[in-house]
Write a protein that holds these residues in place. Structure first.
Motif, PDB file in Angstrom:
ATOM      1  N   PRO A 131       0.750  -1.227  -0.019  1.00 41.39           N
ATOM      2  CA  PRO A 131       0.030   0.032  -0.042  1.00 41.39           C
ATOM      3  C   PRO A 131       1.047   1.138   0.008  1.00 41.39           C
ATOM      4  O   PRO A 131       0.390   2.395  -0.227  1.00 41.39           O
ATOM      5  N   ALA A 132       2.107   1.148   0.309  1.00 40.99           N
ATOM      6  CA  ALA A 132       2.892   2.488   0.346  1.00 40.99           C
ATOM      7  C   ALA A 132       3.134   2.818  -0.939  1.00 40.99           C
ATOM      8  O   ALA A 132       3.612   3.988  -1.442  1.00 40.99           O
ATOM      9  N   ASP A 158      -4.625   1.337  -5.135  1.00 44.27           N
ATOM     10  CA  ASP A 158      -5.706   1.263  -6.047  1.00 44.27           C
ATOM     11  C   ASP A 158      -6.570   0.096  -5.636  1.00 44.27           C
ATOM     12  O   ASP A 158      -6.336  -0.917  -5.342  1.00 44.27           O
ATOM     13  N   PRO A 159      -7.789   0.545  -5.448  1.00 36.61           N
ATOM     14  CA  PRO A 159      -8.751  -0.497  -4.794  1.00 36.61           C
ATOM     15  C   PRO A 159      -9.095  -1.488  -5.541  1.00 36.61           C
ATOM     16  O   PRO A 159      -9.333  -2.844  -4.799  1.00 36.61           O
ATOM     17  N   TYR A 160      -9.022  -1.858  -6.881  1.00 38.13           N
ATOM     18  CA  TYR A 160      -9.116  -2.875  -7.387  1.00 38.13           C
ATOM     19  C   TYR A 160      -7.950  -3.927  -7.297  1.00 38.13           C
ATOM     20  O   TYR A 160      -7.930  -4.936  -6.846  1.00 38.13           O
ATOM     21  N   LEU A 161      -6.763  -3.310  -7.283  1.00 41.14           N
ATOM     22  CA  LEU A 161      -5.602  -4.282  -6.996  1.00 41.14           C
ATOM     23  C   LEU A 161      -5.700  -4.745  -5.616  1.00 41.14           C
ATOM     24  O   LEU A 161      -5.405  -5.909  -5.515  1.00 41.14           O
ATOM     25  N   LEU A 162      -6.232  -4.069  -4.545  1.00 45.62           N
ATOM     26  CA  LEU A 162      -6.206  -4.438  -3.149  1.00 45.62           C
ATOM     27  C   LEU A 162      -7.403  -5.509  -3.247  1.00 45.62           C
ATOM     28  O   LEU A 162      -7.109  -6.580  -2.415  1.00 45.62           O
ATOM     29  N   ARG A 163      -8.368  -5.185  -3.948  1.00 43.84           N
ATOM     30  CA  ARG A 163      -9.309  -6.258  -3.711  1.00 43.84           C
ATOM     31  C   ARG A 163      -8.933  -7.656  -4.342  1.00 43.84           C
ATOM     32  O   ARG A 163      -8.966  -8.686  -3.733  1.00 43.84           O
ATOM     33  N   ILE A 164      -8.118  -7.643  -5.442  1.00 49.61           N
ATOM     34  CA  ILE A 164      -7.545  -8.848  -6.238  1.00 49.61           C
ATOM     35  C   ILE A 164      -6.632  -9.632  -4.784  1.00 49.61           C
ATOM     36  O   ILE A 164      -6.640 -10.793  -4.697  1.00 49.61           O
ATOM     37  N   SER A 201     -12.431   0.605   5.668  1.00 49.65           N
ATOM     38  CA  SER A 201     -11.847   1.055   4.728  1.00 49.65           C
ATOM     39  C   SER A 201     -11.356  -0.322   3.895  1.00 49.65           C
ATOM     40  O   SER A 201     -11.105  -1.155   4.354  1.00 49.65           O
ATOM     41  N   ARG A 202     -11.238   0.031   2.455  1.00 42.25           N
ATOM     42  CA  ARG A 202     -10.484  -1.049   1.714  1.00 42.25           C
ATOM     43  C   ARG A 202      -9.026  -1.435   2.093  1.00 42.25           C
ATOM     44  O   ARG A 202      -8.537  -2.384   2.162  1.00 42.25           O
ATOM     45  N   LEU A 203      -8.618  -0.282   2.692  1.00 41.02           N
ATOM     46  CA  LEU A 203      -7.133  -0.282   3.018  1.00 41.02           C
ATOM     47  C   LEU A 203      -6.935  -1.141   4.262  1.00 41.02           C
ATOM     48  O   LEU A 203      -6.028  -2.192   4.559  1.00 41.02           O
ATOM     49  N   ARG A 235     -10.944   1.248 -12.777  1.00 44.85           N
ATOM     50  CA  ARG A 235      -9.845   1.391 -13.939  1.00 44.85           C
ATOM     51  C   ARG A 235     -10.478   2.135 -14.941  1.00 44.85           C
ATOM     52  O   ARG A 235      -9.830   3.028 -15.321  1.00 44.85           O
ATOM     53  N   ASP A 236     -11.877   1.906 -15.478  1.00 42.20           N
ATOM     54  CA  ASP A 236     -12.230   2.511 -16.455  1.00 42.20           C
ATOM     55  C   ASP A 236     -12.936   3.773 -16.245  1.00 42.20           C
ATOM     56  O   ASP A 236     -13.546   4.519 -16.760  1.00 42.20           O
TER      57      ASP A 236
END
Lengths: 346, 438, 294
Positions: free
Chosen positions: A39-40, A44-50, A167-169, B98-99
């Motif tokens: 996270p530093a 990106d929320p999508y990346l964190l979700r994955i 939060s996502r983080l 992303r989009d």
């Protein structure tokens, strides 16, 4: 101050002597660091979700390995523990209003109970019979789920669960820390006396019994431990997705777990964990060719099986490390002599 | 060997990172995400309807947003929701982060849409659901308006109305049978796939059917993906049912119709058979699915409103098949979003929602208006009834789908009588007539 | 009278589903008995065969019988090639074989999805129409399935007991190394058995396809039932698969007729029966336990 310095120097020595000596341990260390410090670099929320989903499934895959890899009782119905953990956590959250840090461990206890229920009949079964029987259990449970839709939500599942955290983080950190912790615990289990007995049961159960060890107890213990960890991952999944549905019990879920574990290398704990971290983002990456995604996944798995039948990570490990013929300690492959007993490595 | 492995991994990693961060093109367009099971009929419908919408709007130069005209740009997302709910949520998050889409249309499987809805609400993005009928999706709007107000139902109307319409159609057919064949009391067999959305319908049916002067002779629940229902059909025949009330949304609709036709079961089929709405049904049942009747939204030759014909014929011309209700992404974009945006002069969801929830507009399937619940809270759910949306009853007659309902239908004694243009009379299978005619 | 016809319904329905499962299970058992390969892609071959027939009839406009023949040939070849490429090299690792066959099945599913999309298709029956036995309507195609199942069983029995190839197959199944020592080319025998197994799966697809709906996912449910049947009957025992198939076929029929509200549970009930039997007899009904496999 002096005490602190002492401990720091001790840590440094351990690092130098134990960790940095072998590339595999270095990689594990780097993995821990990257996962914790990501996270530093990006949030990106999508990346964190994955990555959150990957961590959840990594716990699941490692728990499968603990049972099926180490004790040799191949479990084709691992989705049962996952689903039971998810549904129990969901029910506790919805009806008893327990927050996630309560519902998830209790959900895992539910999965432990499930482990006992399926472990006991499976005691008398061997090999393929065991595998196929375990396959049946999640299917039966799915039938029960559909039979009582008022309690289980039928095919819609249970929705409206509380989030893991605000939060996502923080979701990410909770999941990742729990994953690293549980995987380390599993690793420690396999490295302990219990772990040795698990290895032995896989290799030759009759000999273990002849040595006076109660294999029934250990086999059931394996089921329960595996169920516990898988139940935790199920509870996390339910709270992260905020829905616990019958898709957690599907046959494809069981099979996918087995594929990950075998792809990464069974009878290791790091194998399945690594496999999930490679395959799950890869599958997401292939999203750009939606029609070919699953096909490419299947082809990759087939190729790995042909060329690295013991799994990807043991194969990689063998490329960079060798075992000393005399003292059986692993050394980095570039060495000429063993670092402990100085025997020549050929 | 080690070196090449390492460089391979590095290359893969770099391309992965690069691909993950591709830039958002066209900052001056309105991005609309279309999410659905793209490998299946429902997702194809989502996408095709959206394409037609894009062509229509961009053909006119775009949508007037305030003082500039913006074209729309579609972002396709395969939710894969039939196979994997996790995939669906990942896809949703991807198009939002992303989009950076401005609006989302689509969704089908309720289990997945419930999860996808939550994600869209997290990002405060307007999401028009085009496929899931479960009331819960809109109940959430009433219960927690602040969070869920960004969700609107685009199609179909919710399952309580689905049930109501089905019953009306069943009662109509039952009355036709009673009159034409002189049956004193019509016996009804309820055959419903095992799925949760069906359960309340069965209970309601068991209560409703006796009120219509008909009798329930049995309830069968095959698996939604059963491929052989000859056992169930045997039992239904023994129960001497005249009418089979079908509730199928999955593949079981095909073998049921086919085997019932092959066995010449002396009973008519009315109800919901989603597979029966598709053009490919005739071939899939080897022509044995003749005379079955099902609820539907569109039918070639039937005009619910003046907009129906141009839409249906345009769709058939473009894609070669009749649209199913998921193609209502067209309505969602062209008739719901675009005019609301033009009226508000902005893309800001907060300003659009008050306009959207009070607007009523004409669409190819009827007039669209949004409901409030009994306490006056907004549901963002579709209004049902004469003058709004009623859907159609369609029947397979010798290889073609014909509209047979509403045919001189009155919703209540004071309501106007409705018959859409292009509706034809209902036909009974000859072997049923032969068996029962006195 | 009502009770009587229901019993008849159950009997006929059970016989028919039993025959379908028997066809699939027997061919599955064959390859397990010989090569200890649990071919989880078995029902996927059956799916590919059904699609081949669809292609044959609708795209190549062949008569259904020629379509069947063509699909059997194509699928057998395909099965042999995939065996040689994917299963033979990893035979020693039991776990790898399991995964490999699943991956193969998934690959086949995806390819079918790509070519035919997820829409449901169907194939016309070989013999149209139905007839009545004691007021129960039975499709001719279902009768055909039953007849084919019995004839294949008979043919297999003749093959295994009366011919030299059958002798080779049986001895390889009992003890691979000794058979090799006795001069039987073990890998050739395995190839041939694999060919027979896949051909049977393809034939099953040909016979059952008109009774079912084609979709790229049609292989998962039969796979589970086949596994249940084979485990129930005892792995590696052909007689056991036959008996197990009919037991589970009747169980399913009973569920559908006695509890129509619970018709969807027929799969779960069948599996529960399997587990119950295994509790009492861990090797299945007729299973043989080999010494070194304890």
């Amino acid at each position: 101050m002096g005490l602190l310095g002492f401990y720091l120097r001790k840590l440094f020595n351990i690092l130098k002597g134990e960790v940095l000596v072998l590339p595999s341990r270095v990689i594990v260390g780097i993995f821990f660091l990257v996962v914790l410090l990501l996270p530093a670099v990006t949030q990106d929320p999508y990346l964190l979700r994955i990555l959150i989903l990957t961590s959840i499934f990594a716990i699941l895959a490692a728990s499968w390995d603990l049972l099926s890899g180490f004790t040799g009782q191949i479990n084709f119905g691992h989705a049962l523990f996952f689903g039971v953990g998810a549904y129990t956590a969901a029910l506790l959250n919805l009806h008893a209003k327990l927050p996630p840090w309560g519902s998830i461990p209790l959900g895992a206890m539910g999965a432990v109970l499930a482990g006992l229920i399926i472990g006991i009949p499976c005691l008398r079964l061997r090999g393929t019979y065991l595998a196929l029987t375990t396959l049946a259990f999640p299917i039966i449970l799915m039938g029960i789920v559909f039979a009582f839709p008022s309690i289980t939500g039928g095919e819609l599942g249970l929705s409206g669960l509380s989030r893991l955290s605000g939060s996502r983080l923080s979701d990410y950190y909770i999941t990742v820390v729990v994953m690293l912790g549980l995987v380390t615990i599993m690793w420690k289990i396999t490295d302990s006396n219990t772990g040795i007995i698990f290895h032995a049961i896989r290799e030759d159960e009759v000999a273990v019994r002849a040595a006076g060890i109660n294999t029934t107890r250990y086999k059931l213990l394996a089921f329960c431990l595996s169920g516990f960890f898988a139940g935790i991952s199920g509870g996390f999944y339910a709270h992260f997705m905020r829905i616990a549905g019958p898709s957690t019990l599907e046959v494809t879920m069981s099979f996918t777990v087995v594929i990950w574990a075998i792809f990464g290398g069974i009878v290791t704990i790091y194998g399945p964990v690594g496999a999930v971290f490679v395959l799950f983002p890869l599958l997401e990456f292939f999203r750009f060719w939606p029609e070919y995604r699953m096909l490419m996944f299947a082809v990759i798995v087939l190729l790995i099986l042909l060329y690295m039948p013991d799994g990807l990570f043991p194969w990689l490990r063998d490329k960079v490390e060798t075992e000393c013929p005399r003292c059986k300690i692993r050394n980095i492959a570039t060495r000429k002599t063993c670092r402990i007993c100085t025997a020549p490595l050929d | 060997m080690k070196k090449t492995t390492v460089s391979w991994i590095v290359l893969l990693g770099v391309s992965f990172v690069m691909a993950m961060s591709f830039p958002a093109w066209g900052a001056d367009t309105i991005k609309i995400g279309v999410i659905g099971p793209m490998n299946f009929m429902q997702g194809k419908g989502h996408w095709n309807g959206a394409i037609m919408a894009e062509e229509k709007i961009n053909g006119k130069g775009g949508i007037q947003v305030g003082d500039k005209k913006m074209k729309i740009e579609l972002v396709k997302a395969d939710s894969n929701e039939f196979i994997n709910v996790t995939d669906a949520t990942n896809a949703m998050e991807l198009i939002l982060t992303r989009d950076k889409v401005d609006f989302i249309v689509g969704g089908f499987r309720t289990e997945a849409v419930l999860a996808m809805q939550d994600i869209a609400m997290d990002y405060k993005t307007i999401f028009i659901g085009c496929g899931a009928a479960h009331p819960e999706l809109c109940l959430r709007v009433a219960k927690d308006y602040k969070r869920y107000k960004y969700f609107f139902r685009g199609t179909p109307f919710n399952s309580t109305y689905l049930v109501k319409t089905c019953f009306i159609q069943m009662a109509t057919v039952g009355a036709i049978m009673k009159k034409a064949l002189g049956i004193p009391k019509v016996k009804v067999a309820i055959v419903a796939e095992k799925a949760m959305w069906v359960d309340p319908m069965i209970k309601a049916a068991e209560g409703f059917i006796p009120k219509m002067g008909m009798e329930v002779v049995g309830v069968w629940r095959p698996s939604a993906v059963a491929t052989d229902v000859s056992a169930e059909l045997s039992a239904i025949q023994r129960s001497e049912a005249h009418l089979i009330f079908t509730i199928f949304s999955s593949s079981v609709g095909i073998p049921f119709a086919r085997q019932a036709g092959e066995l010449k079961v002396p009973a008519v089929q009315v109800g919901i058979n989603v597979e029966g709405q598709k053009d490919g049904f005739w071939k899939a049942t080897q022509g044995m699915g003749n005379y079955i009747m099902t609820l539907n939204t569109y039918c070639r030759g039937v005009e619910s409103t003046v907009l129906t014909k141009p839409f249906v014929e345009g769709y058939v011309k473009r894609f070669g098949e009749t649209p199913t209700y998921t193609a209502d992404t067209y309505t969602a974009i062209v008739l719901n979003l675009a005019p609301a945006i033009e009226q508000a002069g902005t893309l800001d969801a907060e300003k659009l929602i008050p306009i959207m929830e009070t607007r009523e507009f004409l669409s190819p399937s009827g007039t669209v208006g949004f409901m409030k619940d009994a306490e006056g809270r907004h549901l963002h759910d579709l209004k049902w009834g004469p003058g709004y949306l009623t859907s159609l009853g369609v029947q397979w007659q010798d290889g073609k789908l014909k509209g047979v309902w509403p045919n001189k239908w009155k919703a209540s004694p004071e309501a106007p009588e409705i018959t859409y243009k292009g509706i034809v009379p209902y036909k009974m299978p000859p072997w049923v007539v032969k068996k029962y005619k006195k | 009278m009502r009770r009587g016809t229901m019993l008849l319904d159950i009997l006929i329905s059970g016989l028919i589903s039993g025959s379908i499962y028997a066809l699939l299970a027997i061919s599955f058992s064959l390859i397990y008995g010989i090569a200890r390969i649990v071919n989880l892609a078995h029902t996927a071959f059956y799916m590919v065969a059904s699609y081949c027939i669809y292609l044959g009839i609708y795209k190549l406009h062949m008569h259904p019988v020629w379509g069947m023949l063509l699909s059997v040939i194509i699928v057998t070849l395909f099965g042999l090639i995939s065996y040689k490429l994917f299963m033979d090299p990893i035979r020693e690792h039991e776990a790898a074989v399991l995964i490999g066959t699943i991956a193969l099945a998934m690959a086949m599913q995806e390819i079918m999805l790509l070519i035919f999309t997820g829409d449901y298709l169907s194939v016309p029956a070989l013999i149209d129409g139905y007839f009545k036995i004691f007021s129960v309507k039975v499709f001719y195609q279902q009768l055909l399935t039953f007849v084919v199942a019995l004839s294949i069983l008979a043919a297999l029995w003749v093959l295994l007991i009366k011919t030299r190839l059958g002798l080779a197959i049986r001895s390889t199944a009992e003890d691979r190394e000794v058979a090799n020592l006795m001069g039987m080319d073990e890998s050739r025998v395995t190839m041939i058995t694999m060919g027979i197994s896949v051909a049977l799966a393809a034939l099953t697809g040909a016979v059952i396809a008109p009774l079912t709906t084609l979709s790229p996912f049609m292989w998962t449910h039969p796979l589970i039932m086949v596994l249940a049947v084979v485990v129930l009957g005892g792995m590696g025992s052909i007689k056991g698969s036959f008996v197990g198939a009919y037991i589970l076929g009747f169980a399913e029929a009973i569920v559908v007729f006695v509890a129509p509200m619970g018709a969807y549970l027929k799969g779960s009930v069948a599996l529960s029966i399997m587990i119950l039997v295994l509790l009492i007899r861990p090797e299945g009904l007729f299973g043989v336990v080999f010494e070194e496999e304890r």
